[in-house]
Design an enzyme around this catalytic site. Sequence first.
Site, short mmCIF file in Angstrom:
data_model
loop_
_atom_site.label_atom_id
_atom_site.label_comp_id
_atom_site.label_asym_id
_atom_site.label_seq_id
_atom_site.Cartn_x
_atom_site.Cartn_y
_atom_site.Cartn_z
N ASP A 160 -55.18 -29.53 16.13
CA ASP A 160 -56.26 -27.69 15.15
C ASP A 160 -57.32 -28.97 14.42
O ASP A 160 -58.46 -28.23 14.84
CB ASP A 160 -54.56 -27.52 14.12
CG ASP A 160 -53.89 -27.03 14.89
OD1 ASP A 160 -54.49 -25.97 15.70
OD2 ASP A 160 -52.90 -27.62 14.62
N HIS A 188 -48.52 -24.50 12.00
CA HIS A 188 -49.19 -25.23 13.33
C HIS A 188 -49.60 -23.72 14.15
O HIS A 188 -48.34 -23.66 14.82
CB HIS A 188 -48.98 -25.99 14.28
CG HIS A 188 -49.35 -26.08 15.66
ND1 HIS A 188 -50.52 -26.45 15.99
CD2 HIS A 188 -48.53 -26.05 17.19
CE1 HIS A 188 -50.83 -26.48 17.18
NE2 HIS A 188 -50.21 -26.45 17.80
P1 NAD Z 1 -43.42 -28.61 28.91
O1 NAD Z 1 -42.32 -27.79 29.20
O2 NAD Z 1 -43.97 -28.95 29.95
O3 NAD Z 1 -41.86 -29.76 29.00
C1 NAD Z 1 -41.21 -30.00 27.86
C2 NAD Z 1 -39.99 -30.67 28.60
O4 NAD Z 1 -38.96 -31.19 27.38
C3 NAD Z 1 -39.08 -30.62 29.67
O5 NAD Z 1 -39.56 -31.34 30.43
C4 NAD Z 1 -38.22 -29.90 28.29
O6 NAD Z 1 -37.32 -29.98 30.08
C5 NAD Z 1 -37.99 -30.86 27.45
N1 NAD Z 1 -36.61 -30.77 27.60
C6 NAD Z 1 -36.11 -29.53 26.92
N2 NAD Z 1 -35.08 -29.10 25.61
C7 NAD Z 1 -35.37 -31.39 25.60
C8 NAD Z 1 -34.06 -31.68 25.20
N3 NAD Z 1 -33.52 -31.14 24.10
N4 NAD Z 1 -33.95 -32.86 24.84
C9 NAD Z 1 -35.39 -33.80 25.51
N5 NAD Z 1 -36.32 -33.03 26.09
C10 NAD Z 1 -35.74 -31.22 26.23
O7 NAD Z 1 -44.25 -28.09 27.65
P2 NAD Z 1 -45.18 -29.04 27.68
O8 NAD Z 1 -46.73 -28.22 27.43
O9 NAD Z 1 -44.92 -30.39 27.30
O10 NAD Z 1 -45.10 -28.88 25.71
C11 NAD Z 1 -44.01 -29.10 24.90
C12 NAD Z 1 -44.06 -28.67 23.74
O11 NAD Z 1 -45.09 -28.34 22.50
C13 NAD Z 1 -43.99 -27.21 23.51
O12 NAD Z 1 -42.90 -26.65 22.67
C14 NAD Z 1 -45.69 -26.71 22.89
O13 NAD Z 1 -45.44 -25.62 21.80
C15 NAD Z 1 -45.55 -27.71 22.42
N6 NAD Z 1 -46.39 -28.07 21.74
C16 NAD Z 1 -47.30 -28.33 20.67
C17 NAD Z 1 -48.56 -28.27 20.15
C18 NAD Z 1 -48.99 -29.15 18.77
O14 NAD Z 1 -50.18 -29.43 18.92
N7 NAD Z 1 -48.14 -29.27 17.86
C19 NAD Z 1 -49.56 -28.52 21.17
C20 NAD Z 1 -49.18 -28.21 22.70
C21 NAD Z 1 -47.68 -27.88 22.45
C1 LMR Z 2 -51.08 -25.68 20.90
O1 LMR Z 2 -52.04 -25.82 20.56
O2 LMR Z 2 -52.01 -25.48 22.08
C2 LMR Z 2 -50.13 -24.86 21.52
O3 LMR Z 2 -48.79 -24.90 20.29
C3 LMR Z 2 -50.14 -23.21 22.01
C4 LMR Z 2 -48.37 -23.84 22.20
O4 LMR Z 2 -47.95 -22.38 21.89
O5 LMR Z 2 -47.59 -24.23 23.11
#
Ligand code: NAD
Ligand code: LMR
Length: 332
Positions: A160, A188
Amino acid sequence: MAKEPLRVLVTGAAGQIGYALVPMIARGVMLGPDQPVILHMLDIAPAAEALNGVKMELVDAAFPLLKGVVATTDAVEACTGVNVAVMVGGFPRKEGMERKDVMSKNVSIYKSQASALEKHAAANCKVLVVANPANTNALILKEFAPSIPEKNITCLTRLDHNRALGQISERLNVQVSDVKNVIIWGNHSSTQYPDVNHATVKTSAGEKPVRQLVANDEWLNGEFITTVQQRGAAIIKARKLSSALSAASSACDHIRDWVLGTPEGTWVSMGVYSDGSYNVPAGLIYSFPVTCKNGEWSIVQGLPIDEFSRKKLDLTAQELSEEKALAYSCLS
Ligand code: NAD
Ligand code: LMR
């Protein structure tokens, strides 16, 4: 003399952030170009084959800094000896699920991974939670890993922060590297408060306040804030997937600055355990402006907070208190 390798855990490593993040770590983007690493990658059983594919690609890329890869579905094996843990794995919201159902799944994941980290990680392991709800997952991890110092458990709001820098740089048509000291306060989520009141831009005539250069408070107090707050949703709409390369890159920025320090006169935003600074309730994981030195972050103190900002700091704190209550209700 060559440095000893550091062990870096990435959970959810078979997912899309994981796929963008592990090569960055193996190239030295997170810990520096002279720091060898051993990657520990954890995912769940249904993703085991894909995880093995990522391991094969890491071997094929022949990264000189990469001294080993552990790819596993066993949390204990994944957590053993790790110096840095980037928690990306989590349970996504699916159609028809209530907020409480998603929270309940993630609370149970973060509770069990907290114990594995507490028992098996290296002393002084630094933890960054990326998976949403990032602040509250980090809080649960902290609660269930009481012997990990609370200063070592953080969540990602650097994405962010970087989004805010990007918006200012585009608006003013200046280099993003010349913009600094924006702040992301709070969660977030869409209640976060991107604050430019202390941000500056490096110009040929010295550092100038962003507010003075933009000279449009209506945009800064309106569209700028909502664009940053809603950027994650805008990316999901455009890509049909949530942000991945920017999330991975920002996770590297977060750990790099934490471990190697922030440049003089510059702060960054990190979700950290609140000590009550700026009258934010203690006991929440809340995003603050921080500087880092010798592997430790400190909240920047004494910034004046105007009435407009105060309301926004309180609103996002309120949402975090509600998330905390919901998370605790899932534990009982
Ligand atoms: P994704 O679904 O592509 O990958 C998530 C992975 O986690 C999958 O491979 C899944 O099998 C695995 N997983 C599920 N449960 C698990 C467990 N208990 N132990 C280990 N692995 C497990 O998702 P992504 O696009 O890579 O996003 C991951 C996370 O990050 C999401 O929660 C998303 O919302 C979050 N995110 C946060 C931010 C931030 O700025 N904080 C930004 C983008 C995404
Ligand atoms: C982001 O900020 O891109 C993600 O946290 C959005 C989401 O909900 O996975």
